[in-house]
Design a protein around this motif. Structure first.
Motif, mmCIF file in Angstrom:
data_model
loop_
_atom_site.group_PDB
_atom_site.id
_atom_site.type_symbol
_atom_site.label_atom_id
_atom_site.label_comp_id
_atom_site.label_asym_id
_atom_site.label_seq_id
_atom_site.Cartn_x
_atom_site.Cartn_y
_atom_site.Cartn_z
ATOM 1 N N ALA A 196 102.229 62.772 29.020
ATOM 2 C CA ALA A 196 103.457 62.769 28.314
ATOM 3 C C ALA A 196 103.702 61.257 28.366
ATOM 4 O O ALA A 196 104.415 60.846 27.310
ATOM 5 C CB ALA A 196 104.509 63.521 28.580
ATOM 6 N N LYS A 197 103.719 60.700 29.469
ATOM 7 C CA LYS A 197 104.268 59.028 29.319
ATOM 8 C C LYS A 197 103.309 58.390 28.314
ATOM 9 O O LYS A 197 103.645 57.326 27.949
ATOM 10 C CB LYS A 197 103.977 58.584 31.056
ATOM 11 N N LEU A 198 101.708 58.610 28.699
ATOM 12 C CA LEU A 198 101.132 57.827 27.729
ATOM 13 C C LEU A 198 101.329 58.124 26.365
ATOM 14 O O LEU A 198 101.408 57.155 25.671
ATOM 15 C CB LEU A 198 99.515 58.484 27.939
ATOM 16 N N ILE A 199 101.756 59.311 25.829
ATOM 17 C CA ILE A 199 101.909 59.600 24.452
ATOM 18 C C ILE A 199 103.280 58.986 24.143
ATOM 19 O O ILE A 199 103.623 57.991 23.001
ATOM 20 C CB ILE A 199 102.068 61.003 24.212
ATOM 21 N N ARG A 200 104.288 58.815 24.989
ATOM 22 C CA ARG A 200 105.734 58.102 24.741
ATOM 23 C C ARG A 200 105.250 56.656 24.398
ATOM 24 O O ARG A 200 105.782 56.037 23.573
ATOM 25 C CB ARG A 200 106.459 58.432 25.918
ATOM 26 N N MET A 201 104.735 56.111 25.490
ATOM 27 C CA MET A 201 104.360 54.510 25.466
ATOM 28 C C MET A 201 103.734 54.187 24.201
ATOM 29 O O MET A 201 104.077 53.241 23.746
ATOM 30 C CB MET A 201 103.750 54.155 26.584
ATOM 31 N N SER A 202 102.594 54.969 23.857
ATOM 32 C CA SER A 202 101.952 54.692 22.715
ATOM 33 C C SER A 202 102.468 54.751 21.511
ATOM 34 O O SER A 202 102.385 53.907 20.518
ATOM 35 C CB SER A 202 100.642 55.303 22.720
ATOM 36 N N ALA A 203 103.362 55.717 21.061
ATOM 37 C CA ALA A 203 104.427 56.011 20.090
ATOM 38 C C ALA A 203 105.443 54.827 20.133
ATOM 39 O O ALA A 203 105.711 54.269 18.930
ATOM 40 C CB ALA A 203 105.033 57.251 20.219
ATOM 41 N N ALA A 204 105.561 54.331 21.340
ATOM 42 C CA ALA A 204 106.794 53.299 21.205
ATOM 43 C C ALA A 204 106.417 51.889 20.879
ATOM 44 O O ALA A 204 107.210 51.161 20.087
ATOM 45 C CB ALA A 204 107.365 53.074 22.799
ATOM 46 N N VAL A 205 105.098 51.895 20.919
ATOM 47 C CA VAL A 205 104.597 50.378 20.583
ATOM 48 C C VAL A 205 103.699 50.711 18.966
ATOM 49 O O VAL A 205 102.984 49.918 18.537
ATOM 50 C CB VAL A 205 103.686 49.708 21.629
ATOM 51 N N ASN A 206 103.920 51.730 18.697
ATOM 52 C CA ASN A 206 103.274 52.172 17.307
ATOM 53 C C ASN A 206 101.724 52.023 17.388
ATOM 54 O O ASN A 206 101.122 51.427 16.442
ATOM 55 C CB ASN A 206 103.845 51.725 16.141
ATOM 56 N N MET A 207 100.925 52.538 18.425
ATOM 57 C CA MET A 207 99.830 52.490 18.586
ATOM 58 C C MET A 207 99.103 53.886 18.642
ATOM 59 O O MET A 207 99.704 54.693 19.377
ATOM 60 C CB MET A 207 99.258 51.439 19.580
ATOM 61 N N SER A 208 97.945 53.928 18.393
ATOM 62 C CA SER A 208 97.085 55.395 18.834
ATOM 63 C C SER A 208 96.928 55.217 20.325
ATOM 64 O O SER A 208 97.003 54.120 20.846
ATOM 65 C CB SER A 208 95.829 55.215 18.183
ATOM 66 N N ILE A 209 96.550 56.348 20.836
ATOM 67 C CA ILE A 209 96.069 56.347 22.388
ATOM 68 C C ILE A 209 95.049 55.453 22.652
ATOM 69 O O ILE A 209 95.184 54.434 23.519
ATOM 70 C CB ILE A 209 95.942 57.794 22.866
ATOM 71 N N SER A 210 93.999 55.365 21.753
ATOM 72 C CA SER A 210 92.818 54.491 22.139
ATOM 73 C C SER A 210 93.076 53.247 22.047
ATOM 74 O O SER A 210 92.947 52.423 22.659
ATOM 75 C CB SER A 210 91.830 55.048 21.081
ATOM 76 N N GLY A 211 94.055 52.757 20.862
ATOM 77 C CA GLY A 211 94.334 51.381 20.683
ATOM 78 C C GLY A 211 95.233 50.862 21.769
ATOM 79 O O GLY A 211 94.984 49.769 22.256
ATOM 80 N N PHE A 212 96.239 51.920 22.290
ATOM 81 C CA PHE A 212 97.068 51.369 23.437
ATOM 82 C C PHE A 212 96.009 51.225 24.727
ATOM 83 O O PHE A 212 96.293 50.174 25.408
ATOM 84 C CB PHE A 212 98.151 52.546 23.748
ATOM 85 N N LEU A 213 95.007 52.126 25.005
ATOM 86 C CA LEU A 213 94.479 51.838 26.229
ATOM 87 C C LEU A 213 93.672 50.731 26.269
ATOM 88 O O LEU A 213 93.298 50.008 27.171
ATOM 89 C CB LEU A 213 93.726 53.208 26.429
ATOM 90 N N ASN A 214 93.120 50.417 24.967
ATOM 91 C CA ASN A 214 92.268 49.266 24.736
ATOM 92 C C ASN A 214 93.148 47.902 25.057
ATOM 93 O O ASN A 214 92.597 46.975 25.792
ATOM 94 C CB ASN A 214 91.537 49.213 23.603
ATOM 95 N N ALA A 215 94.190 47.838 24.342
ATOM 96 C CA ALA A 215 95.175 46.913 24.684
ATOM 97 C C ALA A 215 95.719 46.653 26.116
ATOM 98 O O ALA A 215 95.692 45.543 26.858
ATOM 99 C CB ALA A 215 96.409 46.889 23.675
#
Length: 90
Positions: A44-63
């Protein structure tokens, strides 16, 4: 198609098992696609953070991995806590 998850069969290692070295050759140029498991709160935390920066989960983890400084002596993230402070998703 048979639903393997419903039958109790699992693909991959169980969460919390000892890490195994991935069989991946970066020189191949192929993307690395690890299978990961997150406990519900972390997911849930991962999904919230990714959505907050307007990124996919994969893109967020890569960044995120790209932004972390690596300790050249240990190959761990700089400031990484001791193993006793960490826990596996279970």
């Amino acid at each position: 198609m048979k639903d393997h998850q419903a039958s109790g069969a699992r693909r991959g290692m169980r969460r919390g098992t000892k890490y195994t070295v991935p069989k991946y050759d970066p020189a191949s140029g192929d993307s690395y696609r690890p299978g990961t498991s997150f406990d519900p709160q972390t997911a849930a935390k991962l999904i919230r953070m990714s959505a907050a920066v307007n990124m996919s989960i994969s893109g967020f983890l890569n960044a995120l991995v790209e932004a972390v400084e690596e300790d050249p002596a240990t190959n761990t993230p700089a400031g990484w806590p001791q193993a006793t402070q960490l826990r596996e998703a279970g």
